[in-house]
Design an enzyme around this catalytic site. Structure first.
Site, PDB file in Angstrom:
ATOM      1  N   HIS A 115       0.622  -0.992   0.035  1.00 46.49           N
ATOM      2  CA  HIS A 115       0.097   0.406  -0.013  1.00 46.49           C
ATOM      3  C   HIS A 115       0.894   1.474   0.268  1.00 46.49           C
ATOM      4  O   HIS A 115       0.478   2.407   0.513  1.00 46.49           O
ATOM      5  CB  HIS A 115      -1.361  -0.123   1.255  1.00 46.49           C
ATOM      6  CG  HIS A 115      -2.254  -1.077   1.182  1.00 46.49           C
ATOM      7  ND1 HIS A 115      -3.499  -1.222   0.489  1.00 46.49           N
ATOM      8  CD2 HIS A 115      -1.723  -2.342   1.130  1.00 46.49           C
ATOM      9  CE1 HIS A 115      -3.809  -1.979   0.674  1.00 46.49           C
ATOM     10  NE2 HIS A 115      -3.196  -2.753   1.539  1.00 46.49           N
ATOM     11  N   ASN A 120      -9.726  -2.563   2.577  1.00 45.96           N
ATOM     12  CA  ASN A 120     -10.043  -3.017   1.306  1.00 45.96           C
ATOM     13  C   ASN A 120     -11.662  -2.505   0.653  1.00 45.96           C
ATOM     14  O   ASN A 120     -12.070  -2.569   0.880  1.00 45.96           O
ATOM     15  CB  ASN A 120      -9.110  -3.734   0.564  1.00 45.96           C
ATOM     16  CG  ASN A 120      -8.187  -4.239   1.553  1.00 45.96           C
ATOM     17  OD1 ASN A 120      -7.265  -3.710   1.103  1.00 45.96           O
ATOM     18  ND2 ASN A 120      -7.216  -5.856   0.582  1.00 45.96           N
ATOM     19  N   HIS A 153      -3.508   0.802  12.182  1.00 49.81           N
ATOM     20  CA  HIS A 153      -3.179  -0.385  13.398  1.00 49.81           C
ATOM     21  C   HIS A 153      -4.728  -1.267  13.388  1.00 49.81           C
ATOM     22  O   HIS A 153      -5.638  -0.151  14.217  1.00 49.81           O
ATOM     23  CB  HIS A 153      -2.544   0.002  14.014  1.00 49.81           C
ATOM     24  CG  HIS A 153      -2.168  -0.978  14.812  1.00 49.81           C
ATOM     25  ND1 HIS A 153      -2.246  -2.306  15.153  1.00 49.81           N
ATOM     26  CD2 HIS A 153      -1.899  -1.306  16.829  1.00 49.81           C
ATOM     27  CE1 HIS A 153      -2.065  -3.225  15.592  1.00 49.81           C
ATOM     28  NE2 HIS A 153      -1.536  -2.922  16.949  1.00 49.81           N
TER      29      HIS A 153
HETATM   30 FE1  HDD Z   1      -2.196  -4.635   5.703  1.00 49.05          FE
HETATM   31  C1  HDD Z   1      -0.834  -2.138   4.712  1.00 49.05           C
HETATM   32  C2  HDD Z   1      -5.913  -3.693   4.680  1.00 49.05           C
HETATM   33  C3  HDD Z   1      -4.002  -7.966   5.117  1.00 49.05           C
HETATM   34  C4  HDD Z   1       0.701  -6.142   6.984  1.00 49.05           C
HETATM   35  N1  HDD Z   1      -2.941  -2.728   4.627  1.00 49.05           N
HETATM   36  C5  HDD Z   1      -2.127  -1.992   4.759  1.00 49.05           C
HETATM   37  C6  HDD Z   1      -2.842  -0.742   4.240  1.00 49.05           C
HETATM   38  C7  HDD Z   1      -4.024  -1.412   4.516  1.00 49.05           C
HETATM   39  C8  HDD Z   1      -4.092  -2.710   3.991  1.00 49.05           C
HETATM   40  C9  HDD Z   1      -5.305  -0.636   3.494  1.00 49.05           C
HETATM   41  C10 HDD Z   1      -2.638   0.430   4.272  1.00 49.05           C
HETATM   42  C11 HDD Z   1      -2.989   1.225   5.517  1.00 49.05           C
HETATM   43  C12 HDD Z   1      -2.600   2.834   4.852  1.00 49.05           C
HETATM   44  O1  HDD Z   1      -2.917   3.538   3.999  1.00 49.05           O
HETATM   45  O2  HDD Z   1      -1.685   3.199   5.433  1.00 49.05           O
HETATM   46  N2  HDD Z   1      -4.133  -5.705   5.091  1.00 49.05           N
HETATM   47  C13 HDD Z   1      -5.635  -4.781   4.464  1.00 49.05           C
HETATM   48  C14 HDD Z   1      -6.320  -6.094   4.222  1.00 49.05           C
HETATM   49  C15 HDD Z   1      -6.307  -6.856   4.789  1.00 49.05           C
HETATM   50  C16 HDD Z   1      -4.338  -7.045   4.995  1.00 49.05           C
HETATM   51  C17 HDD Z   1      -7.722  -5.399   3.697  1.00 49.05           C
HETATM   52  C18 HDD Z   1      -6.570  -8.478   5.241  1.00 49.05           C
HETATM   53  C19 HDD Z   1      -7.729  -8.858   4.997  1.00 49.05           C
HETATM   54  N3  HDD Z   1      -2.202  -6.843   6.069  1.00 49.05           N
HETATM   55  C20 HDD Z   1      -2.851  -7.801   6.031  1.00 49.05           C
HETATM   56  C21 HDD Z   1      -1.638  -8.436   6.273  1.00 49.05           C
HETATM   57  C22 HDD Z   1      -0.352  -7.918   6.687  1.00 49.05           C
HETATM   58  C23 HDD Z   1      -0.427  -7.181   6.380  1.00 49.05           C
HETATM   59  C24 HDD Z   1      -1.946 -10.355   6.296  1.00 49.05           C
HETATM   60  C25 HDD Z   1       0.355  -8.704   7.689  1.00 49.05           C
HETATM   61  C26 HDD Z   1       0.564  -9.991   7.986  1.00 49.05           C
HETATM   62  N4  HDD Z   1      -0.686  -4.234   5.767  1.00 49.05           N
HETATM   63  C27 HDD Z   1       0.522  -4.544   6.493  1.00 49.05           C
HETATM   64  C28 HDD Z   1       1.250  -3.636   6.856  1.00 49.05           C
HETATM   65  C29 HDD Z   1       1.346  -2.430   6.484  1.00 49.05           C
HETATM   66  C30 HDD Z   1      -0.193  -2.877   5.434  1.00 49.05           C
HETATM   67  C31 HDD Z   1       3.261  -4.361   6.270  1.00 49.05           C
HETATM   68  C32 HDD Z   1       1.772  -2.249   5.108  1.00 49.05           C
HETATM   69  C33 HDD Z   1       2.038  -0.125   5.885  1.00 49.05           C
HETATM   70  C34 HDD Z   1       1.003  -0.127   6.880  1.00 49.05           C
HETATM   71  O3  HDD Z   1       0.683  -1.494   7.225  1.00 49.05           O
HETATM   72  O4  HDD Z   1       1.219   0.819   7.869  1.00 49.05           O
HETATM   73  O5  HDD Z   1       2.192  -3.718   8.200  1.00 49.05           O
END
Ligand code: HDD
Length: 686
Positions: A74, A147, A338
């Site tokens: 993202h 999402n 978070h």
């Molecule tokens: Fe995630 C970012 C949505 C599964 C780990 N995720 C991130 C963002 C969104 C989502 C909208 C961007 C937030 C922003 O605008 O700053 N993610 C989802 C959805 C998931 C999902 C709807 C499943 C239902 N994500 C998911 C899993 C993991 C992550 C299973 C790790 C085990 N996601 C992350 C992250 C991020 C992230 C690595 C990258 C940047 C951040 O968090 O701040 O922690």
């Protein structure tokens, strides 16, 4: 439309803003005034630069450190502030104030994003869109990190690094950027059948939103609401756009990606600047705890939806985005979401994807934002009071007073005291079981809902899905990878697998699998609300355009809530039939049909004659037609349709002898339909 302002958070940011000020004078970071920032300090006019030049060293050092790591997923996004208000209180189910008190307007920050592309990648790529909402509630920050698709690729978060490594550019050459059409993704997908349902969504038009304003949002997981008696109810969160969920066409998205990589970001920014505030309803699907096992899928499985026909979506609140950020980096880049940012009355479940996310989000911010004090950044700072013994660390900016930074203490009068009221209480769910690495049997069905999705699509949506699979697999170089995906699709629907196989040159599966025949009509975009509201219409004109036509057209178009722009071969003004002049909104060479939802050619012999010889104008019309858009012409303007080989009425081609009320009504009605799918689009050479 009611106009709100995001007052609370807006007000709280007042002291953080550094306003442009005419009286301000250039200084160093230490506040020392600077009289020359163009010439470094040197020994003689042509001599070496001196170490004494503290201004130059500070300026360059700061510049050298201006970048932070982009989000690991993202990375590319756009955000805005707004308000949330509950309209149908959920008091029976939760103690969360923002969901129960209709008098409370809760400030929010929302960030939309693509998943796979890097920060500078294009907006209009085939991808999931993030829809992350931070509610600055009086009980603390609540983040709903969702999402625009209601399911996910994998069932367990431990697979997330594998999935992301597969979808991101390949590690040896970092190709392709922001695209799922490559070997590693499809290799993973073919070997991991739990991705099947989500891949159906990814190959559908949901992956190509026309606008962030025209896109649904989903919390994806099953969450819990907990009421004052401590009773828990399962909940799925939905965001439903007032403008309906509408998409671009694949060919169009690829062209926009080159011509305006900021297409979705710009659309969000401009709509808020012009007062067309994007709006969503908050919907909830509520499931009593006793019904946890009442479905033929597991509520804890994030690759499943609860079909709306089984549990209806109740509309309970309204979200309005009404203010653009002051500074992209400070706010949109540094905002940190978070899943564990919870408030009393909302809790999580044992969904194994959700559980891993509870770890990942806090962890990732530590490296991305450089230490544990990122909640103090203006965009992340809660409106609720923050009091604890967390101290020190990089970028600590609070001046905590007093001697004691521990609990219990007597030296600071015991402060801050443990909260007696309004504290977060984790739902006391009973858990027991052996330590074990094993997926529940109830997570084993990977196909029924993929088939449900396929069955729910209209004919044109099915065509788009087949075309998407053919494009994506067509980019895969390993034949066995194509074959495995096609074999897997046979578990979804035999006809789908055969059609994809034919397109990508692999043998169609022989075994004819059975389709269960069930559908969920709510999943089809053909049932979305239709309206011309905020659609962009191009009016093509040149010297000699009929002024009365332009006036009538722009009146009808803007009267219907759409946006009207006059495009001419050059900027400035065009001369009209009545020897007047009309201001040109944009010069044709600076725009393209893909930036508009419809195109209209007004009358005026001179104008029609000039445009009929203008390749750019003809291509504009043909391309708009190819993308299913409303194409209209009136009077002499109709010559242009002939010149572009688009004659023939109906199906979103609207023509009239003059700008009669009937013609204008037809035009507005056609505009409201968004796109006209009944055309033979592939035959147009544009
Ligand atoms: Fe995630 C970012 C949505 C599964 C780990 N995720 C991130 C963002 C969104 C989502 C909208 C961007 C937030 C922003 O605008 O700053 N993610 C989802 C959805 C998931 C999902 C709807 C499943 C239902 N994500 C998911 C899993 C993991 C992550 C299973 C790790 C085990 N996601 C992350 C992250 C991020 C992230 C690595 C990258 C940047 C951040 O968090 O701040 O922690």
């Amino acid at each position: 439309m009611t106009h709100h302002t995001s007052d609370d958070k807006n007000h709280a940011l007042t002291d953080d803003r550094v306003k442009a000020d005419e009286r301000a004078r250039l200084t160093t970071d230490q506040g020392t005034r600077v009289s020359d920032t163009d010439n470094s300090l040197r020994a003689g006019e042509r001599g070496p630069t001196l170490m004494d030049d503290f201004h130059m060293r500070e300026k360059i050092t700061h510049f050298d450190h201006e970048r932070i790591p982009e989000r690991v997923v993202h990375a590319r996004g756009a955000g805005a502030y707004g308000k949330f208000q509950v309209t149908s209180p959920l008091t029976e189910f939760t103690t969360a104030e923002f969901l129960t008190d209709p008098k409370v307007e809760t400030s929010v920050f929302v960030r939309f994003s693509t998943v796979a592309g890097s920060r500078g990648s294009a907006d209009t790529v085939r991808d999931v869109r993030g829809f992350a909402v931070k509610f600055y509630t009086r009980q603390g920050n609540f983040d709903l990190v969702g999402n625009n698709m209601p399911v996910f690729f994998i069932q367990d978060g431990i697979k997330f690094p594998d999935f992301v490594h597969a979808v991101k550019p390949e590690p040896n050459n970092e190709i392709p950027q922001a695209s799922s059409a490559h070997d590693t993704l499809w290799d993973f997908v073919g070997l991991q059948p739990e991705t099947t349902h989500m891949m159906m969504w990814m190959m559908s038009d949901r992956a190509l939103p026309r606008s962030y304003r025209m896109m649904q949002g989903f919390g994806v997981h099953t969450f819990r609401l907990v009421n004052a008696e401590g009773k828990s109810t399962f909940v799925k969160f939905h965001w439903i756009p007032r403008l309906g969920t509408h998409s671009l066409v694949w060919d169009e998205t690829q062209k926009i990606a080159g011509m305006d990589p900021d297409f979705n970001r710009r659309d969000l920014w401009e709509s808020i600047e012009s007062g067309d505030f994007p709006e969503w309803d908050l919907g909830v699907q509520l499931v009593p705890e006793v019904d946890e096992h009442a479905f033929d899928f597991d509520l804890l499985d994030p690759t499943k939806i609860i079909p709306e026909e089984i549990v209806p979506v109740r509309l309970v609140g309204r979200l309005v985005l009404d203010r653009n950020p002051d500074n992209f980096f400070a706010e949109t880049e540094q905002v940190a979401f978070h899943l564990g940012n919870l408030v009393p009355g909302v809790d999580v479940t044992d969904d194994p994807l959700l559980q891993a996310r509870l770890f990942s989000y806090l962890d990732t911010q530590l490296i991305r934002l450089g230490g544990p004090n990122f909640p103090q950044l203006p965009v992340n700072r809660p409106l609720a009071e923050v009091r604890n013994h967390q101290r020190d660390g990089y970028h600590q900016s609070a001046l905590h007073q007093g001697q004691a930074a521990y609990h219990p203490n007597s030296l600071s009068g015991g402060c801050p005291a443990i909260a007696e009221q309004g504290a977060y209480v984790h739902y006391p769910e009973h858990v027991a079981g052996p330590k074990i690495r094993k997926r529940a049997e109830s997570f084993a069905d990977h196909y029924s809902q993929a088939t449900l999705f396929w069955n729910s699509m209209s004919a044109w949506e099915k065509e788009h899905i087949v075309a998407a699979f053919r494009f994506e697999l067509g980019k895969v170089t390993h034949l066995h990878v194509r074959e495995r995906v096609v074999a897997n699709l046979n578990n979804v629907d035999h006809d789908l697998a055969v059609e994809v196989a034919q397109g990508v040159g692999v043998a169609p599966p022989e075994e004819k699998t059975l389709n269960h025949g069930r559908s969920s009509p709510a999943l089809s975009q053909s049932r979305q609300p239709q309206s011309p509201d905020t659609r962009k219409v191009a009016v093509l004109a040149s010297e000699g355009v009929d002024a009365a036509d332009v006036l009538a057209l722009s009146g009808a178009i803007t009267g219907a809530g759409a946006i009207c722009e006059l495009l001419a071969p050059h900027d400035g003004t065009v001369v009209t039939t009545e020897e007047g002049r009309l201001p040109v909104t944009k010069a044709l060479p600076t725009v393209a049909s893909v930036f508009y939802d419809a195109v209209v050619v007004p009358g005026g012999e001179g104008s029609a004659h000039l445009l009929a010889k203008d390749g750019k104008a003809l291509h504009f019309l043909a391309e708009a037609f190819k993308h299913g858009k409303t194409v209209a012409a009136v009077g002499a303007g109709r010559q242009l349709l002939q010149a572009a080989h688009l004659d023939g009425d109906g199906g979103g081609v609207v023509t009239g002898v003059e700008t009669s009320a009937e013609f204008l009504d037809q035009l507005v009605a056609a505009l409201g339909l968004h796109r006209h799918w009944n055309r033979e689009l592939n035959s147009v050479p544009a």
